[in-house]
Every structure is written in structure tokens, then in C-alpha cells.
Design an enzyme around this catalytic site. Structure first.
Site, PDB file in Angstrom:
ATOM      1  CB  CYS A 164      -5.272   1.711  -9.634  1.00 23.71           C
ATOM      2  SG  CYS A 164      -4.276   0.741 -10.796  1.00 23.71           S
ATOM      3  CE1 TYR A 244       2.053  -2.614 -12.862  1.00 20.32           C
ATOM      4  CE2 TYR A 244      -0.327  -2.576 -13.161  1.00 20.32           C
ATOM      5  CZ  TYR A 244       0.902  -1.959 -13.270  1.00 20.32           C
ATOM      6  OH  TYR A 244       0.998  -0.682 -13.772  1.00 20.32           O
TER       7      TYR A 244
END
Length: 421
Positions: A164, A244
Site C-alpha cells: 500500500c 482512512y
């Protein structure tokens, strides 16, 4: 050295190729196979990829094909960056959950579950074909939801590591604010994919000085603005959460915002049309500035470092990756997939020891891990009841009435991608 990129027709790909060209000493690639069923996009992307390599004097060869087996044959590493259903499916993931007052997002909540259900069977089929072509090849997964997809790969016995760009993004921004080289910044980054916190920012390595308090004191307003979270919250936490985490810490606020504007998928689809038109210009031989707005910042640097380390050619000694927990967080099963700093080499990724996780974060990590376990079960075995249970377990859903309705919506919007529906 040969690499294959599955989803090579993505508008992300020129970012990746630019990294391969710039960092050729770290990862001396001789052939890059771009594979994608969307051959019209693939031809445009491959043309730009060749021009980028030529401009930078890289001798590597770009091969573009719709034939997966040909692309992965003899590949030393295979990068997965596919999107089953394309931006149209993403647009659905980001919209129908809002009917229940739940976040519509492509990697978490109900939308993230839909993406996992579409993606896991496809990725496992690809991985089996990679294994038949070359059992020693490494699979680097950049396909979301990375934690669930990586766990599916590892449980099936594949040589896989999840990647990621959140951590490398923090590393680069923190380094710029501190006036140091990115390699000098070591993050105490821990949690699950898209559910992580930076608990320390150390200079020089895992045992270096923690400068996170200084960063928060001197740059807290900017960091908070980047995360779209209030500065007082960062001060109270004393850590930097992944952006997030806003879906959890400001859920209702995010839902209101999402209802009042076009979906991110719609924005990206428009951007992709513009990018592909640019890629078709034979005079373009570098990644365009617009690509920075597409997302995936620093993806290429992270991918090069990870591939180089796995293939024994160098790369950073410590990298943030997604891999088996294996006792790192003792309150999680060993076969849970976590995102944390790891020592990476030809034998894979070995998580570094971490300090105990504060209950404020551990509780959320445990809850989302339980959801991911149920989500993977639903992706592997199918069935409405398994989908319902996964949604009921997710902290962003939780209520049975919402879980019932969201299950019906998920199946209705994804029937063509679900073999059991």
C-alpha cells in the site's frame, strides 16, 4: 529480470514505469510485460511506457498482451493492480451504501466487501497460473482491499506480499517537513491495511530518535488538514492516523459529504479519459502532472523497493508491507494479515517487533480483523448468509437492519461477478 504487471492498462502504470526507469540501479529490469484484457487502453499505456523508458535511456523491453499466461511466463515477480468491474463497479460501491446512511467507499465498509467478493476469486485464479508458470515467482499485491486479498493469497500457499502507498506517502511528507532524506525516516506504522496509525517517527532506523512530537507541534495544522481531521484530535491521540480512519472517526460527517457531491469514481473516470487521451499523444514521453491527482503517489518507489528486496537485489532493509501477523500483535490470530514494518528479503517479509497496541486502537483492529475473516470466507465460499454476517460484523455497518438491506443491494449490484448469486 522480468516483471509482469497484471492490470497493465491502468492509468497508474506510467507512474510505475517511471519508477522502474529512475531506479534502474535498484531494480535492473530487462523486460516488463503489461497484461490487460482492455487492449485499447493497454496499447495507449504501453506506447507511453516505451517512450518513458526511451527518454530515460532505459534498455528494458515493454511487452503488451491480453494473454496472461504469456505475460507471467518466466516472470520473476508479478504485480497485481487490477480492478474487477472497472470504475463502473467502483461507482456502485461508493453510492449504494449511502442508501442506508453508511459510508460508500471502495476498500472499506459495504463497498469494500463488494470489491473483495469480486476480486478474490479472480486474483486466486491468476495466482494459480503464476504458480504453474514459475513456482518461485513473487506476487506483489497492490489490488484492494489489500489485506483481504493478500490473506487469500497467503492462505492458498502463494509467495505473496501486500503493498500500500499510505506509509510511503507519510514517510515522504514527514521527511520533507523535517528536511531529511526519506530513507532516514523510519515509521512505527502498525495496524491493518487502511486502518493504521503512525505511533512514532524515528530518524535513522527502528531505534532512532522519535520526532513525532516535534512534527505534531510544528506541523500539526498541516497534517490535520491533510487528513481532514481536527487538530485537537491529533493532539489528544498523539499519533497520526491513516486518512482512512476518517471513515471511522467522522463517519456521519463523511456520509453527509458523500451524498452532496459526485462519487470519487466519477471523478476518476473523467480523469482517466483525459489521461488516456494524453497517453495517445506520440510526443508525450513522461508521466503527465495530472497523474498525481489520480492517486497512488509514490507507488512506484514502494514497488521497486519491495521487488528489489524480494528478488535479492537490494531495496530498503525495512519496509511497510502486508503480511502474516505471526504473533506480532498477540491479540490477533497468527494468520491474520497486518500492515507494519518488516524486514524484507528473498525469503519474504518478517514483521519487526512492535510495542503493545493501545486498547483505543487494538479494539478497532480486532473488530475489523474479525470482519476480514468473515469477508474472506464469503469471497471464497459465497452465499447470502456469509455476506450478511460479514456486514453485521463491520464497525461501519453493525446494525442488523442495515446489514440485511446492504446484503440485498450488494448482491443486486454485483450479480454478474458472483458465481453463486
Amino acid at each position: 529480470m522480468k516483471l509482469a504487471v497484471v492490470g497493465g492498462g491502468s492509468t497508474y502504470t506510467p507512474e510505475l514505469i517511471d519508477g522502474f526507469a529512475r531506479l534502474r540501479d535498484t531494480l535492473p529490469v530487462t523486460e516488463i510485460a503489461l497484461v490487460d484484457p482492455a487492449t485499447d487502453r493497454l496499447d495507449l499505456v504501453a506506447g507511453l511506457a516505451r517512450r518513458i523508458l526511451a527518454r530515460q535511456g532505459h534498455p528494458g523491453r515493454i511487452v503488451a498482451t491480453a494473454d496472461l499466461d504469456a505475460a507471467v511466463a518466466d516472470a520473476d515477480a508479478v504485480l497485481l493492480q487490477l480492478r474487477v468491474g472497472g470504475q463502473a463497479a467502483r461507482n456502485q460501491d461508493e453510492t449504494w451504501p449511502l442508501e442506508c446512511g453508511c459510508v460508500g467507499q471502495e476498500t472499506t465498509g459495504a463497498g469494500g466487501l463488494a470489491k473483495a467478493l469480486r476480486t478474490v476469486p479472480v486474483v486466486l485464479d491468476i495466482a494459480e497460473r503464476v504458480r504453474r508458470a514459475n513456482p518461485d515467482a513473487w506476487i506483489i499485491d497492490f489490488t484492494n482491499p489489500v489485506g483481504i486479498v493478500t490473506r487469500a493469497l497467503l492462505m492458498a500457499g502463494h509467495r505473496a506480499v501486500g503493498l500500500c502507498n499510505v506509509a510511503i506517502g507519510f514517510q515522504r511528507r514527514f521527511a520533507a517537513r523535517l528536511g531529511v532524506a526519506p530513507a532516514d525516516v523510519h515509521l512505527d506504522h502498525v495496524g491493518l491495511n487502511h486502518l493504521t496509525w503512525e505511533r512514532a517517527v524515528r530518524l535513522g532506523g527502528p531505534d532512532g530518535e522519535d520526532v513525532l512530537p516535534r512534527l505534531l507541534a510544528e506541523h500539526g495544522d498541516t497534517i490535520a488538514a491533510d487528513l481532514r481531521l481536527p487538530r485537537p484530535l491529533l493532539d489528544r491521540l498523539g499519533v497520526v492516523p491513516s486518512y482512512y480512519l476518517r471513515y471511522y472517526y467522522a463517519h456521519d460527517e463523511v456520509v453527509r459529504e458523500l451524498r452532496d457531491k459526485p462519487s470519487r469514481a466519477a471523478e476518476v473516470a473523467a480523469m482517466e479519459r483525459e489521461l488516456l487521451a494524453m497517453y495517445g499523444d506520440p510526443a508525450l514521453d513522461e508521466k503527465p502532472a495530472l497523474l498525481a491527482k489520480r492517486g497512488g503517489a509514490f507507488y512506484s518507489e514502494a514497488a521497486v523497493d519491495l521487488a528489489a528486496a524480494l528478488l535479492g537485489g537490494g531495496g530498503a532493509p525495512y519496509q511497510v508491507v502486508n503480511t502474516y501477523n505471526d504473533g506480532t500483535l498477540p491479540f490477533l490470530p497468527d494468520d491474520a494479515v497486518i500492515e507494519t514494518q518488516a524486514a524484507v528479503g528473498p525469503k519474504g517479509a518478517l514483521p519487526l517487533p512492535v510495542a503493545p497496541l493501545d486498547p483505543l486502537y487494538a479494539g478497532l483492529v480486532a473488530g475489523v480483523t474479525a470482519y476480514e475473516d468473515l469477508a474472506l470466507d464469503a469471497a471464497l465460499r459465497g452465499g447470502r448468509e456469509r455476506v450478511f454476517k460479514a456486514l453485521l460484523a463491520h464497525p461501519l455497518v453493525g446494525q442488523y437492519a442495515y446489514a440485511e438491506k446492504l446484503t440485498d443491494l450488494l448482491v443486486a449490484h454485483n450479480r454478474e461477478h458472483l458465481a453463486w448469486a
